[in-house]
Design an enzyme around this catalytic site. Structure first.
Site, short mmCIF file in Angstrom:
data_model
loop_
_atom_site.label_atom_id
_atom_site.label_comp_id
_atom_site.label_asym_id
_atom_site.label_seq_id
_atom_site.Cartn_x
_atom_site.Cartn_y
_atom_site.Cartn_z
N LYS A 67 0.83 -1.21 0.00
CA LYS A 67 0.00 0.00 0.00
C LYS A 67 0.87 1.26 0.00
CE LYS A 67 -4.15 -2.22 1.13
NZ LYS A 67 -3.65 -3.57 1.21
N ASP A 68 2.10 1.14 0.48
CA ASP A 68 3.02 2.29 0.46
C ASP A 68 3.30 2.77 -0.97
OD1 ASP A 68 3.46 2.35 3.23
OD2 ASP A 68 5.05 0.85 3.10
#
Ligand SMILES: *Cc1c(COP(=O)(O)O)cnc(C)c1O
Length: 494
Positions: A111-112
């Protein structure tokens, strides 16, 4: 030419920056590009380019109302030393596949990749649209998204972020990660309730018109960082293109050679990005969709019927414990011939009956996808087997993909070279990973396990974990479910 976006449920349109600001269309639909863009350069030319350079070439095709300077600035701010490898997304060859490691960012999960750039896309979009208010991000989290959003928005000018999590409903490491979050613009609040209550509370706050007025008068407006925002989807197309260019540069594949992509899937965002990459002209053969025991998507690809009426199963790959894969709507819309009326019908059926069925014609459009799933036992077994054979340790989500890839190869005898999206560091799910390797590890404490994993896997403990060993708790607010609105107002000084 400007690429416009439109809702999957009506004729509502928006520019890219408007779509990023809005998140969801006002009719509840998702914004999709009116036409899927192509890469403007020959893929051969991408060989040897940095992640940031590839990111620009991909994203400029989607975000056409951003200037070159704006987009390059967003990219530079996002993909910097927050990542612990210069490559941003390194590839590891192991066990007959290429593992594309998407977990080298601030919170060691994929998700980063999008949440480190979304804050910059959002603030740039606000400027472009003459939004004067400060943007307040509200998120409810079951663990991973909250921390990644916090890390992305921390100290980003003209933004604040409030994250609600179920107190006692996330893992001790996940909680520690959140409550130690730095940044004066961040606020983390535990609620005395479960994730669904946190989520419903946030939705209620978004829908509160009175509050909206009050915020506006004070110079604030709400926005969302959730995974249906086009500003999260577009950055994810980048790493598929980058991985192809990298394999080409390293002589692992030949020019024009097709590859398969295997994606451990929950909300269908990551694999949809791969599908968009294929549509851009990237030589991808099969898109292999891997599910855990919550195998709604596997059943969908098998039967053409999407049915969420089933038991929700808690697994060791919790980020894929999902029964409504929101981003699938974008694919449904496309295979319905970009027919918003038809799509809306199906999405309404999903709400009212919990299921819908696609037509044979639509099903035929799914031939590039292959779906399968891995059980809990299979997931643990493959972690152990790959570690035993190669010394490489993968996390539980990636393991679901690794197992499904094996099933695919057995079923089809297809030997096409394949990239597996490796979505989390094994250090994020240490206990499940170590227990899979040997049940004796279950006796160890959380940080003891971290050190043991580092030792047996011969990999350094990531910064994200190192930091929280000793970091002070900076957020200790816990509220009742019906006090969530007050918590937000208090944080904003209203
Ligand atoms: C969110 C997540 C997934 C699922 O990705 P989707 O885009 O929701 O399909 C898989 N693995 C990990 C580790 C995640 O955090």
């Amino acid at each position: 030419m400007e690429l416009m976006y439109k809702s999957t449920r009506s004729n509502e349109t928006a520019t890219a920056s408007e779509a990023i600001l809005k998140g969801l269309a006002s009719d509840g639909g998702l914004f999709v590009p009116v036409t899927l863009p192509k890469l403007s350069v020959d893929i051969d030319e991408l060989k040897g380019m940095s992640y940031q350079e590839v990111a620009y070439l991909v994203m400029k095709e989607f975000l056409t109302d951003f200037t070159e300077e704006e987009l390059k600035s967003c990219i530079a701010k996002a993909y910097d030393s927050k990542f612990d490898t210069e490559e941003i997304a390194p590839i590891v060859k192991a066990d007959g596949a290429y593992y594309l490691e998407l977990f080298h960012g601030a919170t060691i999960a994929f998700k980063d990749m999008a949440l480190s750039i979304l804050p910059h896309l959002l603030t740039t979009s606000a400027k472009k649209n003459n939004v004067k208010n400060e943007i307040v991000i509200l998120t409810a989290t079951s663990g991973d998204t909250g921390k990644a959003a916090l890390a992305g928005f921390a100290d980003v000018e003209n933004t604040r972020i409030v994250v609600f999590y179920p107190k006692g409903g996330v893992s001790p490491i996940q909680e520690k990660q959140m409550v130690t979050q730095k940044g004066a613009n961040t606020h983390v609040v535990g609620i005395k309730g479960n994730f669904d209550q946190a989520q419903s509370g946030v939705k209620a706050i978004f829908g509160n018109k009175e509050l909206e007025k009050e915020l506006d008068a004070a110079g604030f407006q709400f926005s969302s960082a959730n995974s249906i925002n086009i500003g999260r989807l577009v950055p994810q197309v980048v790493y598929y293109v980058y991985s192809y260019a990298k394999l080409l540069a390293e002589g692992e594949i030949e020019k024009g050679e097709k590859i398969n992509v295997v994606v451990p899937t929950g909300n269908f965002g990551n694999i949809l990005a791969a599908y968009y990459a294929k549509n851009m002209g990237l030589p991808i053969a099969k898109l292999i969709c891997a599910s855990n025991d919550n195998k709604v998507l596997y059943d969908f690809f098998e039967t053409g019927s999407y049915d969420k009426n089933r038991e929700f199963i808690l697994t060791t790959s919790p980020s894929m414990d999902i029964l409504i894969s929101s981003n699938l709507e974008r694919l449904i819309y496309k295979i319905a011939g970009c027919d918003d009326v038809k799509n809306k019908e199906l999405m309404t059926a999903l709400v009212t009956e919990g299921k819908y069925e696609i037509t044979e014609d639509m099903k035929a459009e799914l031939k590039d996808f292959y779906g399968n799933y891995a059980t809990e036992a299979e997931t643990a077994d493959i972690i152990k087997a790959i570690y035993g054979d190669t010394g490489y340790i993968i996390d539980t989500h990636t393991a679901v993909a690794a197992k499904v890839y094996k099933k695919y190869k057995e079923a089809t005898k297809d030997e096409t070279k394949s990239v597996i999206a490796s979505t989390a560091s094994p250090f994020k799910f240490t206990r499940s990973v170590m227990n899979a390797i040997d049940p004796k590890y279950d006796a160890m404490g959380d940080f003891e396990l971290v050190d043991e994993l580092s030792k047996i896997g011969n990999v350094a403990v990531p910064n994200a974990i190192e930091e929280i060993r000793t970091a002070p708790v900076l957020h200790d607010t816990v509220v009742e479910v019906d006090e969530m609105t007050d918590a937000v107002k208090k944080f904003l000084g209203l």
